[in-house]
Design a protein around this motif. Sequence first.
Motif, PDB file in Angstrom:
ATOM      1  N   CYS A  82       0.869  -1.182   0.000  1.00 41.15           N
ATOM      2  CA  CYS A  82       0.000   0.000   0.000  1.00 41.15           C
ATOM      3  C   CYS A  82       0.905   1.231   0.000  1.00 41.15           C
ATOM      4  O   CYS A  82       1.403   1.656   1.038  1.00 41.15           O
ATOM      5  CB  CYS A  82      -0.895  -0.031   1.247  1.00 41.15           C
ATOM      6  N   CYS A  87      -1.804   3.531  -4.068  1.00 37.52           N
ATOM      7  CA  CYS A  87      -3.015   4.024  -3.394  1.00 37.52           C
ATOM      8  C   CYS A  87      -2.910   5.525  -3.120  1.00 37.52           C
ATOM      9  O   CYS A  87      -2.778   5.948  -1.962  1.00 37.52           O
ATOM     10  CB  CYS A  87      -3.227   3.273  -2.082  1.00 37.52           C
ATOM     11  N   MET A  90      -7.047   7.506  -0.220  1.00 40.17           N
ATOM     12  CA  MET A  90      -7.571   6.549   0.754  1.00 40.17           C
ATOM     13  C   MET A  90      -9.016   6.254   0.372  1.00 40.17           C
ATOM     14  O   MET A  90      -9.890   7.125   0.481  1.00 40.17           O
ATOM     15  CB  MET A  90      -7.501   7.129   2.168  1.00 40.17           C
ATOM     16  N   GLY A  92     -12.248   3.021  -0.628  1.00 42.58           N
ATOM     17  CA  GLY A  92     -12.772   1.670  -0.578  1.00 42.58           C
ATOM     18  C   GLY A  92     -13.491   1.421  -1.891  1.00 42.58           C
ATOM     19  O   GLY A  92     -14.721   1.530  -1.960  1.00 42.58           O
ATOM     20  N   ALA A 114      -3.562   6.624   0.899  1.00 41.12           N
ATOM     21  CA  ALA A 114      -3.881   5.603   1.903  1.00 41.12           C
ATOM     22  C   ALA A 114      -2.767   5.475   2.957  1.00 41.12           C
ATOM     23  O   ALA A 114      -3.061   5.454   4.159  1.00 41.12           O
ATOM     24  CB  ALA A 114      -4.163   4.261   1.242  1.00 41.12           C
ATOM     25  N   HIS A 164     -10.446  -0.783   3.021  1.00 42.94           N
ATOM     26  CA  HIS A 164      -9.345  -0.560   2.082  1.00 42.94           C
ATOM     27  C   HIS A 164      -8.568  -1.857   1.825  1.00 42.94           C
ATOM     28  O   HIS A 164      -8.256  -2.192   0.677  1.00 42.94           O
ATOM     29  CB  HIS A 164      -8.400   0.523   2.613  1.00 42.94           C
ATOM     30  N   HIS A 168      -8.721  -3.393  -1.879  1.00 45.06           N
ATOM     31  CA  HIS A 168      -7.530  -3.061  -2.669  1.00 45.06           C
ATOM     32  C   HIS A 168      -6.342  -4.011  -2.484  1.00 45.06           C
ATOM     33  O   HIS A 168      -5.442  -4.018  -3.326  1.00 45.06           O
ATOM     34  CB  HIS A 168      -7.077  -1.627  -2.353  1.00 45.06           C
TER      35      HIS A 168
END
Length: 207
Positions: A82, A87, A90, A92, A114, A164, A168
Motif C-alpha cells: 500500500c 493508493c 484513501m 474503498g 492511503a 481498504h 484493494h
Amino acid sequence: MALCLKQVFNKDKTFRPRKKFEPGTQRFELYKKAQASLKSGLDLKAVVQLPPGESINDWIAVHVVDFFNRINLIYGTMSEYCTEKSCPIMSGGLKYEYRWQDDSKYKKPTKLSAPQYMCMLMDWIEMLINNEDIFPTRIGVPFPKQFQQVCTKILTRLFRVFVHVYIHHFDSIINMGAEAHVNTCYKHFYYFIREFSLVDHRELEPL
C-alpha cells in the motif's frame, strides 16, 4: 500451504508499540477473559456479549485497544503493498473515498493517500488510548461522558482500514496465506460493533 501466523504477522512491522494492559488490573482480567473465549472456539456472536456483572465501558475499552493492536498488525504487515503510487487516495473502491480530519493539522476533511491516512489514523488512536482522561486505567477513575462517542469515531475509522485492505489488497493477503486470520478478525470486529451499535450502518455499506 499457508505460512505460520508468526511469519505472516511480523510484530516488528507494526507502526507503533502495541498498547498493553497492566497485569493485575480489572482491564487485564477482562482482556484475558475475552481472549480465552476467542480461543475456546465459541461462536463469535456469543464472544462479544458483555459478561454478566461487568462494566460496558470497560468491555468496550478492552476491545477498542485490542482491535487497534490487531488491525495495526494486519496493516503493518501488508503496508509494503500500500504505497503512495498504488493508493494515492484513501478509498474503498470507486464509490467510497475517505478524507482525514482532526482537531489540529487537518481541520477540514482533506484528501490523503492511503499510507498517509493510515499513519495519521494510528497516531491519532494511539494518542487517544494513552490519554488517561479518555481511557482511564486507575481504579475508581470514571470514564468521561463522551467515552462511547470517542470509541465510535475510533471504530468507524478502523473499519475503513478493513474496507481498504479487503477491496484493494486482498490478493496480497491471500498470497501471504493470511486470509483466514484476517476474516476472523473482521468477523470479531463486525459482531462487536453490531452488538453495541457502535458504528453507523451506512459506514458498513462498502463491505
